[in-house]
Motif scaffolding. Sequence first.
Motif, PDB file in Angstrom:
ATOM      1  N   LYS A   5     -14.772 -34.520   3.473  1.00  0.00           N
ATOM      2  CA  LYS A   5     -13.964 -34.152   4.637  1.00  0.00           C
ATOM      3  C   LYS A   5     -12.539 -34.642   4.438  1.00  0.00           C
ATOM      4  O   LYS A   5     -12.309 -35.736   3.942  1.00  0.00           O
ATOM      5  CB  LYS A   5     -14.564 -34.745   5.910  1.00  0.00           C
ATOM      6  N   ILE A   6     -11.607 -33.790   4.825  1.00  0.00           N
ATOM      7  CA  ILE A   6     -10.188 -34.089   4.654  1.00  0.00           C
ATOM      8  C   ILE A   6      -9.596 -34.456   6.002  1.00  0.00           C
ATOM      9  O   ILE A   6      -9.835 -33.775   7.003  1.00  0.00           O
ATOM     10  CB  ILE A   6      -9.452 -32.870   4.063  1.00  0.00           C
ATOM     11  N   LYS A   7      -8.820 -35.514   6.021  1.00  0.00           N
ATOM     12  CA  LYS A   7      -8.168 -35.952   7.252  1.00  0.00           C
ATOM     13  C   LYS A   7      -7.010 -34.993   7.552  1.00  0.00           C
ATOM     14  O   LYS A   7      -6.185 -34.703   6.695  1.00  0.00           O
ATOM     15  CB  LYS A   7      -7.642 -37.377   7.092  1.00  0.00           C
ATOM     16  N   LYS A   8      -6.971 -34.494   8.793  1.00  0.00           N
ATOM     17  CA  LYS A   8      -5.925 -33.566   9.211  1.00  0.00           C
ATOM     18  C   LYS A   8      -5.334 -34.049  10.528  1.00  0.00           C
ATOM     19  O   LYS A   8      -5.953 -34.801  11.264  1.00  0.00           O
ATOM     20  CB  LYS A   8      -6.489 -32.160   9.402  1.00  0.00           C
ATOM     21  N   THR A   9      -4.137 -33.575  10.833  1.00  0.00           N
ATOM     22  CA  THR A   9      -3.480 -33.875  12.096  1.00  0.00           C
ATOM     23  C   THR A   9      -2.941 -32.562  12.652  1.00  0.00           C
ATOM     24  O   THR A   9      -2.243 -31.828  11.956  1.00  0.00           O
ATOM     25  CB  THR A   9      -2.326 -34.879  11.905  1.00  0.00           C
ATOM     26  N   CYS A  10      -3.279 -32.280  13.919  1.00  0.00           N
ATOM     27  CA  CYS A  10      -2.804 -31.034  14.523  1.00  0.00           C
ATOM     28  C   CYS A  10      -1.366 -31.211  14.997  1.00  0.00           C
ATOM     29  O   CYS A  10      -0.819 -32.314  14.975  1.00  0.00           O
ATOM     30  CB  CYS A  10      -3.699 -30.618  15.688  1.00  0.00           C
ATOM     31  N   LYS A  11      -0.769 -30.119  15.482  1.00  0.00           N
ATOM     32  CA  LYS A  11       0.634 -30.165  15.904  1.00  0.00           C
ATOM     33  C   LYS A  11       0.842 -31.046  17.126  1.00  0.00           C
ATOM     34  O   LYS A  11       1.965 -31.407  17.444  1.00  0.00           O
ATOM     35  CB  LYS A  11       1.166 -28.755  16.160  1.00  0.00           C
ATOM     36  N   PHE A  12      -0.247 -31.419  17.817  1.00  0.00           N
ATOM     37  CA  PHE A  12      -0.134 -32.300  18.980  1.00  0.00           C
ATOM     38  C   PHE A  12      -0.425 -33.757  18.632  1.00  0.00           C
ATOM     39  O   PHE A  12      -0.469 -34.613  19.500  1.00  0.00           O
ATOM     40  CB  PHE A  12      -1.063 -31.818  20.093  1.00  0.00           C
ATOM     41  N   GLY A  13      -0.663 -34.022  17.347  1.00  0.00           N
ATOM     42  CA  GLY A  13      -0.859 -35.395  16.889  1.00  0.00           C
ATOM     43  C   GLY A  13      -2.289 -35.895  16.871  1.00  0.00           C
ATOM     44  O   GLY A  13      -2.527 -37.061  16.574  1.00  0.00           O
ATOM     45  N   HIS A  14      -3.267 -35.032  17.177  1.00  0.00           N
ATOM     46  CA  HIS A  14      -4.664 -35.437  17.127  1.00  0.00           C
ATOM     47  C   HIS A  14      -5.122 -35.487  15.674  1.00  0.00           C
ATOM     48  O   HIS A  14      -4.860 -34.559  14.915  1.00  0.00           O
ATOM     49  CB  HIS A  14      -5.557 -34.451  17.887  1.00  0.00           C
ATOM     50  N   THR A  15      -5.805 -36.554  15.320  1.00  0.00           N
ATOM     51  CA  THR A  15      -6.327 -36.703  13.968  1.00  0.00           C
ATOM     52  C   THR A  15      -7.799 -36.320  13.962  1.00  0.00           C
ATOM     53  O   THR A  15      -8.554 -36.704  14.848  1.00  0.00           O
ATOM     54  CB  THR A  15      -6.167 -38.158  13.489  1.00  0.00           C
ATOM     55  N   PHE A  16      -8.205 -35.541  12.957  1.00  0.00           N
ATOM     56  CA  PHE A  16      -9.595 -35.125  12.831  1.00  0.00           C
ATOM     57  C   PHE A  16      -9.913 -34.889  11.366  1.00  0.00           C
ATOM     58  O   PHE A  16      -9.023 -34.837  10.529  1.00  0.00           O
ATOM     59  CB  PHE A  16      -9.868 -33.860  13.663  1.00  0.00           C
ATOM     60  N   TYR A  17     -11.200 -34.778  11.054  1.00  0.00           N
ATOM     61  CA  TYR A  17     -11.646 -34.565   9.681  1.00  0.00           C
ATOM     62  C   TYR A  17     -12.379 -33.232   9.583  1.00  0.00           C
ATOM     63  O   TYR A  17     -13.205 -32.910  10.425  1.00  0.00           O
ATOM     64  CB  TYR A  17     -12.579 -35.696   9.241  1.00  0.00           C
ATOM     65  N   LYS A  18     -12.061 -32.457   8.545  1.00  0.00           N
ATOM     66  CA  LYS A  18     -12.707 -31.162   8.314  1.00  0.00           C
ATOM     67  C   LYS A  18     -13.072 -31.033   6.843  1.00  0.00           C
ATOM     68  O   LYS A  18     -12.346 -31.495   5.978  1.00  0.00           O
ATOM     69  CB  LYS A  18     -11.758 -30.007   8.674  1.00  0.00           C
ATOM     70  N   SER A  19     -14.180 -30.339   6.594  1.00  0.00           N
ATOM     71  CA  SER A  19     -14.596 -30.089   5.215  1.00  0.00           C
ATOM     72  C   SER A  19     -14.191 -28.685   4.773  1.00  0.00           C
ATOM     73  O   SER A  19     -14.510 -28.271   3.675  1.00  0.00           O
ATOM     74  CB  SER A  19     -16.106 -30.266   5.080  1.00  0.00           C
ATOM     75  N   SER A  20     -13.477 -27.971   5.646  1.00  0.00           N
ATOM     76  CA  SER A  20     -13.030 -26.622   5.300  1.00  0.00           C
ATOM     77  C   SER A  20     -11.532 -26.498   5.571  1.00  0.00           C
ATOM     78  O   SER A  20     -10.894 -27.432   6.030  1.00  0.00           O
ATOM     79  CB  SER A  20     -13.791 -25.594   6.134  1.00  0.00           C
ATOM     80  N   ASP A  21     -11.003 -25.304   5.334  1.00  0.00           N
ATOM     81  CA  ASP A  21      -9.589 -25.048   5.592  1.00  0.00           C
ATOM     82  C   ASP A  21      -9.314 -24.740   7.067  1.00  0.00           C
ATOM     83  O   ASP A  21      -8.174 -24.490   7.444  1.00  0.00           O
ATOM     84  CB  ASP A  21      -9.099 -23.868   4.744  1.00  0.00           C
ATOM     85  N   CYS A  22     -10.337 -24.731   7.877  1.00  0.00           N
ATOM     86  CA  CYS A  22     -10.190 -24.402   9.296  1.00  0.00           C
ATOM     87  C   CYS A  22      -9.203 -25.366   9.964  1.00  0.00           C
ATOM     88  O   CYS A  22      -9.389 -26.575   9.924  1.00  0.00           O
ATOM     89  CB  CYS A  22     -11.542 -24.494   9.995  1.00  0.00           C
ATOM     90  N   PRO A  23      -8.142 -24.817  10.575  1.00  0.00           N
ATOM     91  CA  PRO A  23      -7.131 -25.673  11.189  1.00  0.00           C
ATOM     92  C   PRO A  23      -7.435 -26.068  12.636  1.00  0.00           C
ATOM     93  O   PRO A  23      -6.677 -26.803  13.260  1.00  0.00           O
ATOM     94  CB  PRO A  23      -5.882 -24.794  11.144  1.00  0.00           C
ATOM     95  N   THR A  24      -8.546 -25.591  13.195  1.00  0.00           N
ATOM     96  CA  THR A  24      -8.850 -25.836  14.599  1.00  0.00           C
ATOM     97  C   THR A  24      -9.115 -27.304  14.860  1.00  0.00           C
ATOM     98  O   THR A  24      -9.975 -27.920  14.247  1.00  0.00           O
ATOM     99  CB  THR A  24     -10.071 -24.999  15.033  1.00  0.00           C
ATOM    100  N   CYS A  25      -8.366 -27.840  15.816  1.00  0.00           N
ATOM    101  CA  CYS A  25      -8.503 -29.241  16.204  1.00  0.00           C
ATOM    102  C   CYS A  25      -9.591 -29.351  17.276  1.00  0.00           C
ATOM    103  O   CYS A  25      -9.474 -28.734  18.339  1.00  0.00           O
ATOM    104  CB  CYS A  25      -7.165 -29.744  16.753  1.00  0.00           C
ATOM    105  N   PRO A  26     -10.630 -30.139  17.048  1.00  0.00           N
ATOM    106  CA  PRO A  26     -11.703 -30.277  18.034  1.00  0.00           C
ATOM    107  C   PRO A  26     -11.210 -30.860  19.369  1.00  0.00           C
ATOM    108  O   PRO A  26     -11.691 -30.482  20.425  1.00  0.00           O
ATOM    109  CB  PRO A  26     -12.706 -31.215  17.373  1.00  0.00           C
ATOM    110  N   THR A  27     -10.258 -31.759  19.326  1.00  0.00           N
ATOM    111  CA  THR A  27      -9.728 -32.356  20.555  1.00  0.00           C
ATOM    112  C   THR A  27      -8.991 -31.309  21.381  1.00  0.00           C
ATOM    113  O   THR A  27      -9.184 -31.205  22.598  1.00  0.00           O
ATOM    114  CB  THR A  27      -8.786 -33.537  20.239  1.00  0.00           C
TER     115      THR A  27
END
Length: 101
Positions: A5-27
């Motif tokens: 899983k790769i650590k990502k941050t959405c444009k609103f600053g929420h940090t989340f982990y995804k194993s795919s290229d999906c940019p959808t932030c769960p928060t």
Amino acid sequence: MATEKIKKTCKFGHTFYKSSDCPTCPTCEKLKEPASGFLALLSNPARNALLYHGIDTIQKLSEFTEKEILKIHGIGKASLPAFRQALEENGLSFKEDEHKK
């Protein structure tokens, strides 16, 4: 074998982990969920499908037949009982199917 899983941050600053290229932030997705109304009764795919088609109120839902609603990608027969109940509670119903008359 677990996918990394790769650590990502959405444009609103929420940090989340995804194993795919999906940019959808769960928060962000959780924050979009309505607290009440008929849309709150639905799964995210069903809710998003209705919103995509501009159906954001129970009154707008009543302007469609059941067949028309079921043709929308993301809406299945399992959603119909919740739709019927919400319509009934508001003194509404699905539009009558012209072919059934």
